[in-house]
Design an enzyme around this catalytic site. Structure first.
Site, PDB file in Angstrom:
ATOM      1  N   ASP A  27       1.799 -17.225  10.531  1.00  0.00           N
ATOM      2  CA  ASP A  27       0.905 -18.091  11.445  1.00  0.00           C
ATOM      3  C   ASP A  27       0.209 -17.270  12.695  1.00  0.00           C
ATOM      4  OD1 ASP A  27      -0.265 -20.668  12.331  1.00  0.00           O
ATOM      5  OD2 ASP A  27       1.685 -21.456  13.166  1.00  0.00           O
ATOM      6  N   ASN A  75      -2.544 -27.741   4.288  1.00  0.00           N
ATOM      7  CA  ASN A  75      -3.588 -27.191   4.683  1.00  0.00           C
ATOM      8  C   ASN A  75      -4.940 -27.620   4.099  1.00  0.00           C
ATOM      9  OD1 ASN A  75      -1.907 -24.017   5.186  1.00  0.00           O
ATOM     10  ND2 ASN A  75      -2.263 -25.384   6.613  1.00  0.00           N
TER      11      ASN A  75
HETATM   12  C1  IPE Z   1       1.833 -23.066   8.189  1.00  0.00           C
HETATM   13  O1  IPE Z   1       1.179 -22.886   9.327  1.00  0.00           O
HETATM   14  C2  IPE Z   1       1.301 -22.811   6.984  1.00  0.00           C
HETATM   15  C3  IPE Z   1       0.994 -21.605   6.642  1.00  0.00           C
HETATM   16  C4  IPE Z   1       1.328 -20.572   7.544  1.00  0.00           C
HETATM   17  C5  IPE Z   1       0.409 -21.407   5.357  1.00  0.00           C
HETATM   18  P1  IPE Z   1       0.174 -24.067   9.937  1.00  0.00           P
HETATM   19  O2  IPE Z   1      -0.406 -23.578  10.800  1.00  0.00           O
HETATM   20  O3  IPE Z   1      -0.512 -24.871   8.806  1.00  0.00           O
HETATM   21  O4  IPE Z   1       1.401 -25.021  10.526  1.00  0.00           O
HETATM   22  P2  IPE Z   1       1.154 -26.327  11.795  1.00  0.00           P
HETATM   23  O5  IPE Z   1      -0.063 -27.063  11.270  1.00  0.00           O
HETATM   24  O6  IPE Z   1       0.990 -25.548  12.978  1.00  0.00           O
HETATM   25  O7  IPE Z   1       2.452 -27.065  11.768  1.00  0.00           O
HETATM   26  C1  IPE Z   2      -1.922 -19.243   9.598  1.00  0.00           C
HETATM   27  O1  IPE Z   2      -2.889 -19.172  10.562  1.00  0.00           O
HETATM   28  C2  IPE Z   2      -2.612 -19.035   8.063  1.00  0.00           C
HETATM   29  C3  IPE Z   2      -2.860 -20.332   7.352  1.00  0.00           C
HETATM   30  C4  IPE Z   2      -2.223 -21.668   7.604  1.00  0.00           C
HETATM   31  C5  IPE Z   2      -3.337 -20.482   5.946  1.00  0.00           C
HETATM   32  P1  IPE Z   2      -3.544 -20.283  11.048  1.00  0.00           P
HETATM   33  O2  IPE Z   2      -4.712 -20.718  10.532  1.00  0.00           O
HETATM   34  O3  IPE Z   2      -2.785 -21.513  10.939  1.00  0.00           O
HETATM   35  O4  IPE Z   2      -3.859 -19.824  12.557  1.00  0.00           O
HETATM   36  P2  IPE Z   2      -3.646 -20.770  13.982  1.00  0.00           P
HETATM   37  O5  IPE Z   2      -2.318 -21.342  13.924  1.00  0.00           O
HETATM   38  O6  IPE Z   2      -4.471 -21.942  13.764  1.00  0.00           O
HETATM   39  O7  IPE Z   2      -3.662 -19.845  14.983  1.00  0.00           O
HETATM   40 MG    MG Z   3      -1.343 -22.488  12.297  1.00  0.00          MG
END
Ligand code: IPE
Ligand code: IPE
Ligand code: MG
Length: 246
Positions: A27, A75
């Site tokens: 993340d 997502n």
């Molecule tokens: C969890 O991260 C999913 C992945 C890393 C693929 P998110 O960024 O989607 O989670 P939330 O929305 O902060 O809970």
């Molecule tokens: C994690 O990074 C990757 C996926 C969820 C696919 P994010 O895209 O959630 O990055 P932040 O949390 O918005 O910084």
């Molecule tokens: Mg994230």
């Protein structure tokens, strides 16, 4: 291709107590990019280096399974352009990396809902990567893609019903055997990057007794040294599984 950045494993890491299965919520890609004035998608792109480096790190300490959360069932709520980018990115990442991973003896597997919403071309590439690497035994790289912990349990329950399992035969074993990868041990260690303290629907069944480590490091900055540090922290923990220390 061989390890582009061979790195010694610290002596303080006990090689005979390495977690068998490490799972990571990768993340913080969006924030990494935003801090640099870049588009969020650039952060996903930069996460590839982290993934490859951590895979080499896991191989070098003898982890037997590494599960990485690449795309969740939630997502899909993101802007269509980002979703489209992530679909293509994961497909092209496999195209770029599958041979290298294969040479390293990595078995590539996927956890997640097949077909539901995932474009056919992406599915095809996933099937090819699994097929190419299916006999490898050095380490399993399990990519959680279109994955949700609740969806996994729903899918297992649907399979139980399809299999006409009688009520008195429904137990943890029959449920577990219908999860996406019942052959993998439960994760011993779950790491989440980017300073968020939540599970976000990852491996709900499997992480019942996992040790959890949260780090502020954003995923594109995460390297094998951070993995080694997490493993050392794991080694300082005392796992009791509900029992008492004797
Ligand atoms: C969890 O991260 C999913 C992945 C890393 C693929 P998110 O960024 O989607 O989670 P939330 O929305 O902060 O809970
Ligand atoms: C994690 O990074 C990757 C996926 C969820 C696919 P994010 O895209 O959630 O990055 P932040 O949390 O918005 O910084
Ligand atoms: Mg994230």
């Amino acid at each position: 291709m061989s390890d582009p950045r061979p790195t010694p494993v610290p002596d303080s890491l006990e090689r005979d107590r390495v977690p068998r299965h490490v799972a990571i919520v990768m993340d913080g890609n969006g924030r990494w990019a935003q801090r640099r004035g870049l588009a969020r998608t650039e952060g996903h792109g930069a996460g590839e280096v982290a993934l490859v480096d951590v895979t080499y790190g896991a191989l070098s300490v003898g982890v037997s399974a590494l599960t990485v959360y690449a795309f969740s069932t939630e997502n899909w709520r993101r802007p269509i352009d980002e979703v489209r980018y992530l679909m293509n990115f994961n497909k092209s990442l496999l195209e770029r990396r599958q041979n290298e991973l294969h040479e390293q003896g990595v078995r590539i597997t996927f956890s997640g809902r097949r077909s539901w919403r995932v474009p056919k071309g992406v599915m095809k590439r996933m099937d090819e990567a699994s097929e190419l690497t299916k006999h490898n035994t050095t380490m399993t790289l399990n990519i959680a893609f279109n994955y949700g912990g609740r969806a996994e349990i729903v899918d297992a329950v649907q399979q139980l019903v399809r299999d006409q399992v009688p009520v008195n035969k429904i137990d943890e074993k029959t449920i577990r055997s219908r999860l996406y990868h019942p052959e993998l041990p439960d994760p011993d260690l779950v790491i989440r990057t980017s300073g968020e303290f939540r599970i976000s629907n990852f491996l709900l069944w499997e992480m019942a007794y996992s040790e959890l480590i949260f780090t502020e490091v954003l995923w594109p900055d995460f390297r094998r040294e951070d993995l080694f540090e997490a493993i050392e922290e794991y080694q300082r923990r005392e796992r009791r599984f509900g029992g008492v220390d004797t």
